[in-house]
Design a protein around this motif. Structure first.
Motif, PDB file in Angstrom:
ATOM      1  N   PHE A   1       0.832  -1.198   0.000  1.00  0.00           N
ATOM      2  CA  PHE A   1       0.000   0.000   0.000  1.00  0.00           C
ATOM      3  C   PHE A   1       0.870   1.253   0.000  1.00  0.00           C
ATOM      4  O   PHE A   1       0.585   2.228  -0.701  1.00  0.00           O
ATOM      5  CB  PHE A   1      -0.920  -0.004   1.217  1.00  0.00           C
ATOM      6  N   VAL A   2       1.925   1.234   0.798  1.00  0.00           N
ATOM      7  CA  VAL A   2       2.840   2.380   0.858  1.00  0.00           C
ATOM      8  C   VAL A   2       3.555   2.552  -0.480  1.00  0.00           C
ATOM      9  O   VAL A   2       3.709   3.675  -0.986  1.00  0.00           O
ATOM     10  CB  VAL A   2       3.851   2.212   2.007  1.00  0.00           C
ATOM     11  N   GLU A   3       3.975   1.444  -1.082  1.00  0.00           N
ATOM     12  CA  GLU A   3       4.669   1.512  -2.362  1.00  0.00           C
ATOM     13  C   GLU A   3       3.739   2.056  -3.448  1.00  0.00           C
ATOM     14  O   GLU A   3       4.167   2.812  -4.334  1.00  0.00           O
ATOM     15  CB  GLU A   3       5.188   0.131  -2.754  1.00  0.00           C
ATOM     16  N   HIS A   4       2.472   1.676  -3.397  1.00  0.00           N
ATOM     17  CA  HIS A   4       1.519   2.214  -4.364  1.00  0.00           C
ATOM     18  C   HIS A   4       1.438   3.729  -4.249  1.00  0.00           C
ATOM     19  O   HIS A   4       1.434   4.450  -5.257  1.00  0.00           O
ATOM     20  CB  HIS A   4       0.142   1.606  -4.147  1.00  0.00           C
TER      21      HIS A   4
ATOM     22  N   ARG B   1       3.706   5.743  -3.218  1.00  0.00           N
ATOM     23  CA  ARG B   1       4.941   6.334  -3.734  1.00  0.00           C
ATOM     24  C   ARG B   1       4.986   6.304  -5.256  1.00  0.00           C
ATOM     25  O   ARG B   1       5.523   7.219  -5.889  1.00  0.00           O
ATOM     26  CB  ARG B   1       6.147   5.600  -3.138  1.00  0.00           C
ATOM     27  N   ARG B   2       4.422   5.266  -5.869  1.00  0.00           N
ATOM     28  CA  ARG B   2       4.370   5.208  -7.334  1.00  0.00           C
ATOM     29  C   ARG B   2       3.482   6.310  -7.893  1.00  0.00           C
ATOM     30  O   ARG B   2       3.815   6.937  -8.897  1.00  0.00           O
ATOM     31  CB  ARG B   2       3.864   3.847  -7.811  1.00  0.00           C
ATOM     32  N   VAL B   3       2.356   6.542  -7.232  1.00  0.00           N
ATOM     33  CA  VAL B   3       1.466   7.616  -7.661  1.00  0.00           C
ATOM     34  C   VAL B   3       2.182   8.959  -7.543  1.00  0.00           C
ATOM     35  O   VAL B   3       2.148   9.786  -8.464  1.00  0.00           O
ATOM     36  CB  VAL B   3       0.168   7.619  -6.829  1.00  0.00           C
ATOM     37  N   ALA B   4       2.848   9.170  -6.421  1.00  0.00           N
ATOM     38  CA  ALA B   4       3.573  10.426  -6.212  1.00  0.00           C
ATOM     39  C   ALA B   4       4.643  10.628  -7.281  1.00  0.00           C
ATOM     40  O   ALA B   4       4.786  11.728  -7.839  1.00  0.00           O
ATOM     41  CB  ALA B   4       4.199  10.431  -4.818  1.00  0.00           C
ATOM     42  N   LYS B   5       5.370   9.574  -7.583  1.00  0.00           N
ATOM     43  CA  LYS B   5       6.422   9.671  -8.600  1.00  0.00           C
ATOM     44  C   LYS B   5       5.842   9.994  -9.970  1.00  0.00           C
ATOM     45  O   LYS B   5       6.413  10.800 -10.733  1.00  0.00           O
ATOM     46  CB  LYS B   5       7.214   8.360  -8.655  1.00  0.00           C
ATOM     47  N   ALA B   6       4.718   9.383 -10.299  1.00  0.00           N
ATOM     48  CA  ALA B   6       4.091   9.622 -11.596  1.00  0.00           C
ATOM     49  C   ALA B   6       3.673  11.076 -11.760  1.00  0.00           C
ATOM     50  O   ALA B   6       3.653  11.606 -12.869  1.00  0.00           O
ATOM     51  CB  ALA B   6       2.876   8.710 -11.775  1.00  0.00           C
ATOM     52  N   PHE B   7       3.363  11.738 -10.641  1.00  0.00           N
ATOM     53  CA  PHE B   7       2.959  13.135 -10.698  1.00  0.00           C
ATOM     54  C   PHE B   7       4.103  14.092 -10.376  1.00  0.00           C
ATOM     55  O   PHE B   7       3.892  15.296 -10.257  1.00  0.00           O
ATOM     56  CB  PHE B   7       1.792  13.376  -9.751  1.00  0.00           C
ATOM     57  N   GLY B   8       5.313  13.542 -10.241  1.00  0.00           N
ATOM     58  CA  GLY B   8       6.473  14.401 -10.054  1.00  0.00           C
ATOM     59  C   GLY B   8       6.663  14.922  -8.656  1.00  0.00           C
ATOM     60  O   GLY B   8       7.353  15.942  -8.463  1.00  0.00           O
ATOM     61  N   TRP B   9       6.106  14.241  -7.656  1.00  0.00           N
ATOM     62  CA  TRP B   9       6.271  14.685  -6.276  1.00  0.00           C
ATOM     63  C   TRP B   9       7.395  13.895  -5.632  1.00  0.00           C
ATOM     64  O   TRP B   9       7.451  12.666  -5.748  1.00  0.00           O
ATOM     65  CB  TRP B   9       4.991  14.452  -5.469  1.00  0.00           C
TER      66      TRP B   9
ATOM     67  N   ASN C   1       9.485  14.216   0.048  1.00  0.00           N
ATOM     68  CA  ASN C   1       9.270  15.242   1.071  1.00  0.00           C
ATOM     69  C   ASN C   1       8.059  16.124   0.779  1.00  0.00           C
ATOM     70  O   ASN C   1       7.706  16.976   1.592  1.00  0.00           O
ATOM     71  CB  ASN C   1      10.517  16.128   1.193  1.00  0.00           C
ATOM     72  N   ASP C   2       7.425  15.909  -0.363  1.00  0.00           N
ATOM     73  CA  ASP C   2       6.257  16.702  -0.731  1.00  0.00           C
ATOM     74  C   ASP C   2       5.091  16.342   0.198  1.00  0.00           C
ATOM     75  O   ASP C   2       4.829  15.165   0.437  1.00  0.00           O
ATOM     76  CB  ASP C   2       5.880  16.417  -2.184  1.00  0.00           C
ATOM     77  N   PRO C   3       4.381  17.338   0.734  1.00  0.00           N
ATOM     78  CA  PRO C   3       3.242  17.042   1.616  1.00  0.00           C
ATOM     79  C   PRO C   3       2.201  16.141   0.965  1.00  0.00           C
ATOM     80  O   PRO C   3       1.547  15.350   1.650  1.00  0.00           O
ATOM     81  CB  PRO C   3       2.660  18.431   1.919  1.00  0.00           C
ATOM     82  N   ARG C   4       2.046  16.238  -0.361  1.00  0.00           N
ATOM     83  CA  ARG C   4       1.072  15.394  -1.048  1.00  0.00           C
ATOM     84  C   ARG C   4       1.489  13.931  -1.030  1.00  0.00           C
ATOM     85  O   ARG C   4       0.642  13.032  -0.963  1.00  0.00           O
ATOM     86  CB  ARG C   4       0.880  15.886  -2.481  1.00  0.00           C
ATOM     87  N   THR C   5       2.795  13.686  -1.065  1.00  0.00           N
ATOM     88  CA  THR C   5       3.291  12.312  -0.954  1.00  0.00           C
ATOM     89  C   THR C   5       2.982  11.754   0.426  1.00  0.00           C
ATOM     90  O   THR C   5       2.506  10.615   0.569  1.00  0.00           O
ATOM     91  CB  THR C   5       4.801  12.257  -1.217  1.00  0.00           C
ATOM     92  N   HIS C   6       3.240  12.550   1.455  1.00  0.00           N
ATOM     93  CA  HIS C   6       2.931  12.111   2.821  1.00  0.00           C
ATOM     94  C   HIS C   6       1.438  11.841   2.986  1.00  0.00           C
ATOM     95  O   HIS C   6       1.034  10.876   3.650  1.00  0.00           O
ATOM     96  CB  HIS C   6       3.387  13.170   3.829  1.00  0.00           C
TER      97      HIS C   6
END
Length: 210
Positions: free
Chosen positions: A56-59, A61-69, A72-77
């Motif tokens: 679930f955590v890896e998912h 992070r994959r979403v965050a990476k796909a959107f360029g976050w 440390n981005d608050p949206r990633t957290h």
């Protein structure tokens, strides 16, 4: 943003009663089982038939990476917090290799509750509407309060779908204006949850066409 605005924060585990009545699971159709299982398999990164917290955590992070976050981005957290909370709300009660995990049975039970909530509301349930609002807030990069094709394509990349984002988006974009409004997303999410019709456009929302 608060994790209490997501669908998974407002449902009860199977066989757990609310203050006024018992939540009764409904029967899922074979097609509903098929599409919910497909979504389960997108999250099951090691293909062992169980979902661990790390997946679930890896998912997230994959979403965050796909959107360029970055991490440390608050949206990633925020994403990591949502996915962690969802893991426990799915009713992780199956033990596998010494760890608590979500089995496919647990996962389908979760979606039974979503079907019940939507059918009780005779449309998108209040919690589903809140979840769709949270999705819009996360992936609406240009601030248009709509989802564009590019934003939807990034979402499919993030979950590892190889489906044609263009084909799926064009099918879901009923009025062909090149965007999905919040109302559009609510209706598509509702179709994904309740529909047993393979031709319903909402079946494409989370992973495109299988």
């Amino acid at each position: 943003m608060s994790t209490t605005t997501t669908l998974d924060s407002l449902v009860l585990p199977c066989n757990q009663a609310s203050s006024d009545k018992q939540v009764q699971a409904v029967n899922l159709s074979p097609f509903q089982v098929e599409k919910f299982t497909a979504l389960f398999n997108f999250y099951d990164q090691n293909h062992d038939g169980f979902l661990a917290l790390e997946e679930f955590v890896e998912h997230a992070r994959r979403v965050a990476k796909a959107f360029g976050w970055d991490e440390n981005d608050p949206r990633t957290h925020y994403l990591v917090d949502i996915r962690t909370a969802l893991f426990w709300r799915l009713g992780a009660a199956t033990e596998h290799n010494g760890d608590l995990v979500v089995s496919l049975s647990d996962y389908l039970c979760y979606f039974e509750r979503q079907v019940y909530a939507c059918e009780s509301a005779n449309g998108p349930s209040p919690s589903l509407k809140q979840a769709c609002r949270a999705i819009m807030d996360l992936i609406d990069h240009d601030g248009s309060d709509c989802i564009t094709y590019e934003e939807y394509r990034n979402l499919l990349v993030a979950i590892g779908s190889r489906a044609s984002a263009w084909d799926a988006f064009c099918t879901m974009d009923a009025d062909k204006d090149g965007r999905l409004t919040l109302h559009d997303v609510e209706q598509l999410a509702y179709q994904f949850i309740v529909s047993s019709d393979p031709q319903s456009p909402g079946n494409l929302l989370y992973y495109g066409r299988l």
